[in-house]
Design an enzyme around this catalytic site. Structure first.
Site, PDB file in Angstrom:
ATOM      1  N   GLY A 115      33.121  40.608  41.698  1.00 35.89           N
ATOM      2  CA  GLY A 115      32.645  39.501  42.530  1.00 35.89           C
ATOM      3  C   GLY A 115      32.157  39.981  43.890  1.00 35.89           C
ATOM      4  O   GLY A 115      32.674  40.952  44.444  1.00 35.89           O
TER       5      GLY A 115
ATOM      6  N   ARG B  12      30.355  42.844  35.922  1.00 36.94           N
ATOM      7  CA  ARG B  12      31.772  42.963  35.558  1.00 36.94           C
ATOM      8  C   ARG B  12      32.006  43.770  34.279  1.00 36.94           C
ATOM      9  O   ARG B  12      33.082  43.671  33.688  1.00 36.94           O
ATOM     10  CB  ARG B  12      32.377  41.567  35.376  1.00 36.94           C
ATOM     11  CG  ARG B  12      32.534  40.769  36.653  1.00 36.94           C
ATOM     12  CD  ARG B  12      33.534  39.650  36.468  1.00 36.94           C
ATOM     13  NE  ARG B  12      33.608  38.782  37.616  1.00 36.94           N
ATOM     14  CZ  ARG B  12      34.335  39.033  38.709  1.00 36.94           C
ATOM     15  NH1 ARG B  12      35.058  40.117  38.774  1.00 36.94           N
ATOM     16  NH2 ARG B  12      34.347  38.178  39.716  1.00 36.94           N
TER      17      ARG B  12
ATOM     18  N   ASP C 298      40.724  45.827  39.417  1.00 37.38           N
ATOM     19  CA  ASP C 298      40.308  46.238  38.079  1.00 37.38           C
ATOM     20  C   ASP C 298      39.219  47.315  38.136  1.00 37.38           C
ATOM     21  O   ASP C 298      39.249  48.279  37.365  1.00 37.38           O
ATOM     22  CB  ASP C 298      39.795  45.028  37.281  1.00 37.38           C
ATOM     23  CG  ASP C 298      40.937  44.082  36.904  1.00 37.38           C
ATOM     24  OD1 ASP C 298      42.057  44.570  36.668  1.00 37.38           O
ATOM     25  OD2 ASP C 298      40.710  42.863  36.854  1.00 37.38           O
TER      26      ASP C 298
ATOM     27  N   LYS D 185      37.395  46.469  47.646  1.00 36.23           N
ATOM     28  CA  LYS D 185      36.636  45.239  47.884  1.00 36.23           C
ATOM     29  C   LYS D 185      37.311  44.068  47.208  1.00 36.23           C
ATOM     30  O   LYS D 185      37.814  44.236  46.096  1.00 36.23           O
ATOM     31  CB  LYS D 185      35.233  45.430  47.282  1.00 36.23           C
ATOM     32  CG  LYS D 185      34.432  44.173  47.159  1.00 36.23           C
ATOM     33  CD  LYS D 185      33.942  43.876  45.733  1.00 36.23           C
ATOM     34  CE  LYS D 185      35.013  43.406  44.801  1.00 36.23           C
ATOM     35  NZ  LYS D 185      34.565  42.841  43.532  1.00 36.23           N
ATOM     36  N   THR D 186      37.396  42.945  47.770  1.00 30.97           N
ATOM     37  CA  THR D 186      37.639  41.647  47.128  1.00 30.97           C
ATOM     38  C   THR D 186      38.011  40.619  48.177  1.00 30.97           C
ATOM     39  O   THR D 186      38.852  40.884  49.050  1.00 30.97           O
ATOM     40  CB  THR D 186      38.714  41.654  46.013  1.00 30.97           C
ATOM     41  OG1 THR D 186      38.821  40.321  45.523  1.00 30.97           O
ATOM     42  CG2 THR D 186      40.089  42.128  46.438  1.00 30.97           C
TER      43      THR D 186
ATOM     44  N   ASP E  83      39.698  38.216  47.571  1.00 28.40           N
ATOM     45  CA  ASP E  83      41.011  37.682  47.196  1.00 28.40           C
ATOM     46  C   ASP E  83      42.156  38.238  48.040  1.00 28.40           C
ATOM     47  O   ASP E  83      43.234  37.648  48.090  1.00 28.40           O
ATOM     48  CB  ASP E  83      41.320  37.990  45.725  1.00 28.40           C
ATOM     49  CG  ASP E  83      40.296  37.386  44.788  1.00 28.40           C
ATOM     50  OD1 ASP E  83      39.503  36.540  45.241  1.00 28.40           O
ATOM     51  OD2 ASP E  83      40.275  37.759  43.600  1.00 28.40           O
TER      52      ASP E  83
HETATM   53  P1  FBP Z   1      36.791  40.226  42.323  1.00 28.76           P
HETATM   54  O1  FBP Z   1      38.217  40.249  41.878  1.00 28.76           O
HETATM   55  O2  FBP Z   1      35.883  40.936  41.418  1.00 28.76           O
HETATM   56  O3  FBP Z   1      36.650  40.658  43.750  1.00 28.76           O
HETATM   57  O4  FBP Z   1      36.299  38.706  42.306  1.00 28.76           O
HETATM   58  C1  FBP Z   1      36.875  37.736  43.076  1.00 28.76           C
HETATM   59  C2  FBP Z   1      36.494  36.345  42.655  1.00 28.76           C
HETATM   60  O5  FBP Z   1      35.687  35.765  43.655  1.00 28.76           O
HETATM   61  C3  FBP Z   1      37.732  35.486  42.392  1.00 28.76           C
HETATM   62  O6  FBP Z   1      38.236  34.933  43.589  1.00 28.76           O
HETATM   63  C4  FBP Z   1      37.205  34.487  41.420  1.00 28.76           C
HETATM   64  O7  FBP Z   1      38.228  33.937  40.592  1.00 28.76           O
HETATM   65  C5  FBP Z   1      36.259  35.287  40.584  1.00 28.76           C
HETATM   66  O8  FBP Z   1      35.786  36.317  41.424  1.00 28.76           O
HETATM   67  C6  FBP Z   1      35.098  34.491  40.063  1.00 28.76           C
HETATM   68  O9  FBP Z   1      34.386  35.267  39.167  1.00 28.76           O
HETATM   69  P2  FBP Z   1      32.830  35.108  38.858  1.00 28.76           P
HETATM   70  O10 FBP Z   1      32.096  35.694  40.016  1.00 28.76           O
HETATM   71  O11 FBP Z   1      32.659  35.920  37.638  1.00 28.76           O
HETATM   72  O12 FBP Z   1      32.550  33.663  38.696  1.00 28.76           O
END
Ligand code: FBP
Length: 550
Positions: free
Chosen positions: A79, A143, A174, A200-201, A203
């Protein structure tokens, strides 16, 4: 042609701040041998070449080093998070500082670009347009999980053809797990390709003793807090709605907690607390309804409720159900795929669940049950961003209040509005903190490569201090790993950092809860500021400041 806003043009000339130790000559200082956070024997057996390496710190050095020439490939993985472009610009500048002939290639669309050999060379003409901007659009993200040996072989072939001798994976837990697996494989095969990770994230769940925070968390939380503050002002003006605001963050509630500390809403649900206290969905609904009733007694029929998106994974009965669903959906993938309707899928799955979980599954609104059966992401995670818990909670609170009204326990009004904030913040222009932090991380990654390291994550610490006092270095990724069940099998993965209930950020929330629930003590943080006094522009999150306060 890229059309630029005035702010984007002004931000292009922002020079990110670097730690003092990275500004001149650098020497490397190595710590002691490291251990993984858990399952040490198993992780050591699986990562014989990259286990146990020391933590590294870069300190000011007296001599200018002659670094060998390198060609580096970079991917953005998972993400989006504010600051990714600055990691790349920091790497680009750092690589050129180490050796003028160094080259940087960006593989396109995330890990799949490495396998499919889709890349561009990142020259100053490209990089300069993206300095201090949000987004991952410079090279895109994806991803795809790299786990098959055939993929690894393809990556080696593609890197060899391009002369790439190091890869940088900018990703979450991951993706950095992937980076660690790749580093180990390349070392085993003596492929001559180093791998470095960057945390990075949005979250905020990729953190530990060596990684104080993941990049993007600061900007994303500030963006959501601006929006929450605006909603709170609307709620306090119109005085007629309860706003249920679900916030991204996957399993961890760091974003909800940080936004609560920034905006002081009436109710903040923290998933980790739900699990610890063993609360049921009905307990959560009752707690919210009780606050609504008490506020109504003061004539206040409005409020805000923050909900972490991962909440369903933490209600014990739901957690058990999800674990069973994960295994069942992996085991019966082909049988489920041919079923035509959601109802057929629900009925089929219900027959395979344990009696207890089947009861929970059947008690859920159909749309939530359907959302729980959606495909897992390539890493085996439930896609919690697709589960509309804010709507479910509004309906359940409404039903509970209706009963309470009948019983004469509630005389107020209740109207719920649901919101989900996630994508709104992931590509925001990075705050000064994230612009500086990301640039420093990228610069650090280029030094780790030039120093010949592999299997390391770039780390920049001491982050509540001014940037020139930040401490840059690297930490072996294996030290962050443990064994977890994914897609029905035990796998080595980086341990996720959840909200610690004995940590200062949660304790601060807990100490203010009652006051914030009944009083209307909203704070309106306003938009991120890039130009102006340092206390307005450069201060980082409450979470980090509380965690690092003595
Ligand atoms: P990462 O763990 O890859 O940093 O992604 C974070 C995130 O934004 C989460 O908060 C959310 O649940 C998910 O990605 C959403 O995924 P997508 O971008 O595939 O809709």
């Amino acid at each position: 042609m890229m059309i630029k806003s005035p702010l984007q043009i002004a931000r292009e000339s922002y020079i990110p701040k670097l730690p003092k130790s990275l500004k001149g000559n650098v020497k490397i200082v190595e710590g002691i041998k490291t251990q993984s956070v858990a399952d040490q024997a198993e992780i050591e057996r699986m990562f014989p070449n990259t286990y146990g390496m020391p933590v590294i710190t870069f300190e000011p050095g007296s001599e200018a080093k002659q670094y060998p020439a390198v060609k580096v490939g970079v991917i953005l993985s998972g993400g989006q998070a504010p600051g990714g472009h600055n990691v790349i610009s920091g790497m680009f500048d750092g690589l050129l500082k180490c050796n003028k002939v160094n080259k940087l290639y960006g593989f396109l669309g995330g890990p799949s670009g490495l396998v499919d050999n889709q890349y561009i060379e990142l020259t100053s003409e490209v990089v300069d347009h993206y300095r201090n901007t949000g987004g991952f659009d410079i090279i895109g993200s994806g991803r795809t999980k790299l786990e098959e040996e055939a993929q690894f072989i393809k990556v080696i072939e593609n890197c060899k053809a391009l002369g790439v001798n190091a890869l940088v994976v900018i990703g979450g837990d991951d993706s950095n797990t992937n980076a660690c697996v790749l580093a180990e494989y390349f070392a085993q095969k003596k492929a001559g390709i180093q791998v470095i990770g960057v945390p990075k994230t949005i979250d905020g769940d990729l953190k530990n003793e060596v990684v104080e925070t993941s990049f993007g968390f600061d900007t994303a939380c500030k963006t959501y807090s601006e929006l929450i503050g605006n909603i709170q002002r609307d709620a306090n003006s119109a005085k007629k709605y309860y706003h249920f605001i679900r916030l991204m963050g996957r399993s961890a509630s760091h974003i909800a907690l940080e936004c609560a500390l920034q905006t002081q809403p009436n109710i903040t649900i923290i998933s980790e607390e739900i699990e610890k206290k063993g609360l049921t969905l009905d307990d959560i609904v009752t707690n919210i309804a009780n606050v609504v009733v008490r506020r109504a007694e003061n004539g206040e029929n409005f409020g805000t409720v923050l909900i972490p998106e991962g909440i369903v994974e933490f209600v014990p009965a739901m957690k058990k159900l999800i674990a069973e669903l994960n295994d069942l959906l992996a085991k019966h993938e082909s049988e489920v795929a041919v079923l035509e309707s959601n109802k057929d899928r629900r009925d089929f799955i219900a027959t395979k669940l344990s009696k207890e979980s089947a009861l929970v599954f059947e008690s859920l609104p159909n749309n939530i049950a359907n959302q729980l059966m959606l495909d897992r992401d390539p890493h085996g995670n439930v896609q919690v961003s697709m589960i509309e818990t804010e709507k479910m909670l509004i309906d359940m609170v409404k039903a509970k209040l209706k009963k309470m009204k009948k019983a004469g326990e509630f005389t107020g009004k209740f109207a719920g509005q649901g919101h989900f904030f996630g994508y709104e913040g992931r590509c925001a222009a990075p705050s000064n903190f994230d612009a500086d932090y990301c640039y420093s991380l990228g610069y650090t990654a280029s030094l780790l490569i030039s120093e010949g390291k592999t299997g390391y994550m770039a780390s920049v610490k001491n982050l509540t201090k001014p940037a020139d006092q930040w401490v840059a270095g690297g930490a072996p990724i294996t030290m962050m790993m443990n064994m977890e069940k994914r897609h029905g099998h035990m796998k080595p993965v980086i341990q996720k950092a959840l909200v610690m209930l004995d940590g200062k950020p949660f304790q601060k929330l807990e100490s203010c809860r009652e006051e914030w629930a009944i009083g209307t003590m909203y704070v309106y943080p306003g938009p991120i500021q890039y130009f102006g006094p340092s206390e307005v522009c450069d201060t980082t999150t409450h979470t980090l400041r509380l965690e690092q306060s003595l």
